[in-house]
Design a protein around this motif. Structure first.
Motif, PDB file in Angstrom:
ATOM      1  N   GLY A   1      61.984  47.153  31.405  1.00 57.14           N
ATOM      2  CA  GLY A   1      62.758  46.142  30.695  1.00 57.14           C
ATOM      3  C   GLY A   1      62.119  44.764  30.762  1.00 57.14           C
ATOM      4  N   LEU A   2      61.687  44.353  31.946  1.00 53.33           N
ATOM      5  CA  LEU A   2      61.061  43.039  32.093  1.00 53.33           C
ATOM      6  C   LEU A   2      59.733  42.978  31.357  1.00 53.33           C
ATOM      7  N   SER A   3      58.980  44.073  31.349  1.00 47.65           N
ATOM      8  CA  SER A   3      57.694  44.093  30.652  1.00 47.65           C
ATOM      9  C   SER A   3      57.880  43.937  29.142  1.00 47.65           C
ATOM     10  N   LEU A   4      58.855  44.652  28.604  1.00 48.66           N
ATOM     11  CA  LEU A   4      59.099  44.568  27.158  1.00 48.66           C
ATOM     12  C   LEU A   4      59.565  43.173  26.756  1.00 48.66           C
ATOM     13  N   LEU A   5      60.451  42.586  27.555  1.00 46.11           N
ATOM     14  CA  LEU A   5      60.924  41.240  27.227  1.00 46.11           C
ATOM     15  C   LEU A   5      59.816  40.213  27.413  1.00 46.11           C
ATOM     16  N   SER A   6      59.106  40.296  28.533  1.00 42.53           N
ATOM     17  CA  SER A   6      58.005  39.358  28.776  1.00 42.53           C
ATOM     18  C   SER A   6      56.940  39.497  27.699  1.00 42.53           C
ATOM     19  N   GLY A   7      56.649  40.739  27.296  1.00 46.24           N
ATOM     20  CA  GLY A   7      55.644  40.960  26.249  1.00 46.24           C
ATOM     21  C   GLY A   7      56.012  40.303  24.939  1.00 46.24           C
ATOM     22  N   ALA A   8      57.317  40.309  24.595  1.00 48.52           N
ATOM     23  CA  ALA A   8      57.749  39.683  23.348  1.00 48.52           C
ATOM     24  C   ALA A   8      57.449  38.190  23.344  1.00 48.52           C
ATOM     25  N   PHE A   9      57.659  37.526  24.475  1.00 49.76           N
ATOM     26  CA  PHE A   9      57.350  36.100  24.558  1.00 49.76           C
ATOM     27  C   PHE A   9      55.850  35.853  24.667  1.00 49.76           C
ATOM     28  N   MET A  10      55.159  36.756  25.363  1.00 46.99           N
ATOM     29  CA  MET A  10      53.718  36.578  25.529  1.00 46.99           C
ATOM     30  C   MET A  10      52.965  36.758  24.214  1.00 46.99           C
ATOM     31  N   VAL A  11      53.513  37.569  23.299  1.00 43.67           N
ATOM     32  CA  VAL A  11      52.885  37.705  21.974  1.00 43.67           C
ATOM     33  C   VAL A  11      52.772  36.336  21.311  1.00 43.67           C
ATOM     34  N   GLU A  12      53.853  35.590  21.349  1.00 42.63           N
ATOM     35  CA  GLU A  12      53.845  34.268  20.716  1.00 42.63           C
ATOM     36  C   GLU A  12      52.932  33.302  21.452  1.00 42.63           C
ATOM     37  N   LEU A  13      52.874  33.403  22.779  1.00 44.08           N
ATOM     38  CA  LEU A  13      51.989  32.521  23.544  1.00 44.08           C
ATOM     39  C   LEU A  13      50.531  32.813  23.229  1.00 44.08           C
ATOM     40  N   PHE A  14      50.165  34.083  23.226  1.00 38.44           N
ATOM     41  CA  PHE A  14      48.780  34.442  22.912  1.00 38.44           C
ATOM     42  C   PHE A  14      48.432  34.074  21.472  1.00 38.44           C
ATOM     43  N   ARG A  15      49.368  34.311  20.560  1.00 39.01           N
ATOM     44  CA  ARG A  15      49.091  33.983  19.155  1.00 39.01           C
ATOM     45  C   ARG A  15      48.835  32.492  18.990  1.00 39.01           C
ATOM     46  N   ALA A  16      49.686  31.665  19.621  1.00 35.77           N
ATOM     47  CA  ALA A  16      49.502  30.219  19.521  1.00 35.77           C
ATOM     48  C   ALA A  16      48.196  29.784  20.180  1.00 35.77           C
ATOM     49  N   GLY A  17      47.861  30.397  21.313  1.00 36.98           N
ATOM     50  CA  GLY A  17      46.614  30.043  21.992  1.00 36.98           C
ATOM     51  C   GLY A  17      45.403  30.412  21.173  1.00 36.98           C
ATOM     52  N   ILE A  18      45.418  31.595  20.575  1.00 36.30           N
ATOM     53  CA  ILE A  18      44.288  32.037  19.752  1.00 36.30           C
ATOM     54  C   ILE A  18      44.133  31.152  18.529  1.00 36.30           C
ATOM     55  N   GLU A  19      45.245  30.817  17.891  1.00 36.51           N
ATOM     56  CA  GLU A  19      45.172  30.001  16.679  1.00 36.51           C
ATOM     57  C   GLU A  19      44.820  28.551  16.966  1.00 36.51           C
ATOM     58  N   SER A  20      44.889  28.138  18.249  1.00 32.26           N
ATOM     59  CA  SER A  20      44.535  26.755  18.586  1.00 32.26           C
ATOM     60  C   SER A  20      43.032  26.529  18.647  1.00 32.26           C
ATOM     61  N   VAL A  21      42.268  27.604  18.694  1.00 34.95           N
ATOM     62  CA  VAL A  21      40.806  27.475  18.752  1.00 34.95           C
ATOM     63  C   VAL A  21      40.280  27.144  17.359  1.00 34.95           C
ATOM     64  N   GLY A  22      39.460  26.117  17.278  1.00 33.57           N
ATOM     65  CA  GLY A  22      38.980  25.631  15.983  1.00 33.57           C
ATOM     66  C   GLY A  22      38.131  26.643  15.228  1.00 33.57           C
ATOM     67  N   ARG A  23      38.297  26.666  13.927  1.00 33.52           N
ATOM     68  CA  ARG A  23      37.530  27.576  13.080  1.00 33.52           C
ATOM     69  C   ARG A  23      36.024  27.340  13.156  1.00 33.52           C
TER      70      ARG A  23
END
Length: 262
Positions: free
Chosen positions: A138-160
């Motif tokens: 349960g904690l992994s699934l919930l944490s993963g849902a928030f971590m998806v957004e964190l990783f996505r924002a971090g990846i998109e912050s790197v300049g093209r």
């Protein structure tokens, strides 16, 4: 001003236990007597379960988050839609409800699967669900849902331009992701990741309501036996404060060691 505010909050956290130490009878919890030794180890004996549940959930949630963030950038719209549904679903369901469903309902659902599927790896473990396992899932699934957004924002912050430069040097997209994007993304994600890890550790207390012998469950059981709520729950709060203080200090060290624009 921000530093003074942090120091003030830290001071308040440290002073409160000192003030409460003069209240109540702490003898039943302090080592040195047979009862004190027994109760002290009852309260601290669940630390290993709290830490294991939290570490497993943080590790699995981070893997889910990274994979989900990469799939969210896929050129296939159905994959992006699937990730979006996963994130939205698990962010909307209360954790306690999710844990109850995993512990009580999931084994029933698995038991009603066709007989041909019962030999699949892992299904027997899920059918005979343990409180510890349910808490981790349960904690992994919930944490993963928030971590998806964190990783996505971090990846998109790197300049093209940096990505284009890596591709121009002949790197594959996978190598660019591993050598250029992810190192910078993780550095920028450290503060919000720390907050998510703190939430995961605190939320691990809910596994105790399923029967996992972590520190909150042990404190509740001991309270019903010796009826010292002030002392027991203050001690419990200090256990969480100790764990999270160490985690926060480690995160601060990593932020200094690997600055965002280093």
């Amino acid at each position: 001003m921000a530093r003074r505010s942090k120091l003030g909050r830290t001071g308040a956290v440290l002073i409160l236990p000192l003030l409460l130490a003069g209240c109540g009878d702490w003898t039943p919890l302090l080592p040195g007597t047979p009862m004190g030794d027994k109760n002290f180890w009852i309260l601290t004996g669940g630390l290993q379960y709290t830490l294991l549940i939290s570490i497993y959930a943080i590790a699995l949630g981070s893997i889910i988050g990274l994979v989900g963030a990469l799939l969210a950038r896929s050129r296939f719209s159905w994959l992006r839609r699937l990730v979006w549904l996963y994130v939205e679903f698990f962010r909307m369901v209360p954790l306690f409800v999710l844990l109850l469903w995993i512990y009580y309902a999931l084994p029933i659902a698995i038991g009603e699967l066709p007989d041909a599927l019962h030999d699949l790896p892992g299904l027997e473990t899920l059918r005979r669900m343990e409180p510890f396992t349910a808490g981790v899932i349960g904690l992994s699934l919930l944490s993963g849902a928030f971590m998806v957004e964190l990783f996505r924002a971090g990846i998109e912050s790197v300049g093209r331009p940096q990505i284009d430069a890596g591709l121009a040097f002949g790197m594959s997209r996978a190598l660019v992701m591993r050598r250029i994007i992810l190192p910078q993304a993780v550095r920028r994600m450290l503060p919000p990741m720390t907050n998510q890890f703190i939430s995961t550790i605190k939320d691990s207390s809910l596994a105790g309501f399923l029967g996992a012998a972590e520190i909150t469950k042990r404190a509740m059981l001991l309270q019903t036996q010796i009826l010292h709520p002030l002392e027991i729950y203050t001690f419990l709060a200090l256990e969480y404060i100790s764990i999270l203080t160490i985690l926060t200090a480690l995160a601060r060290y990593l932020e200094r060691r690997y600055p965002q624009h280093g």
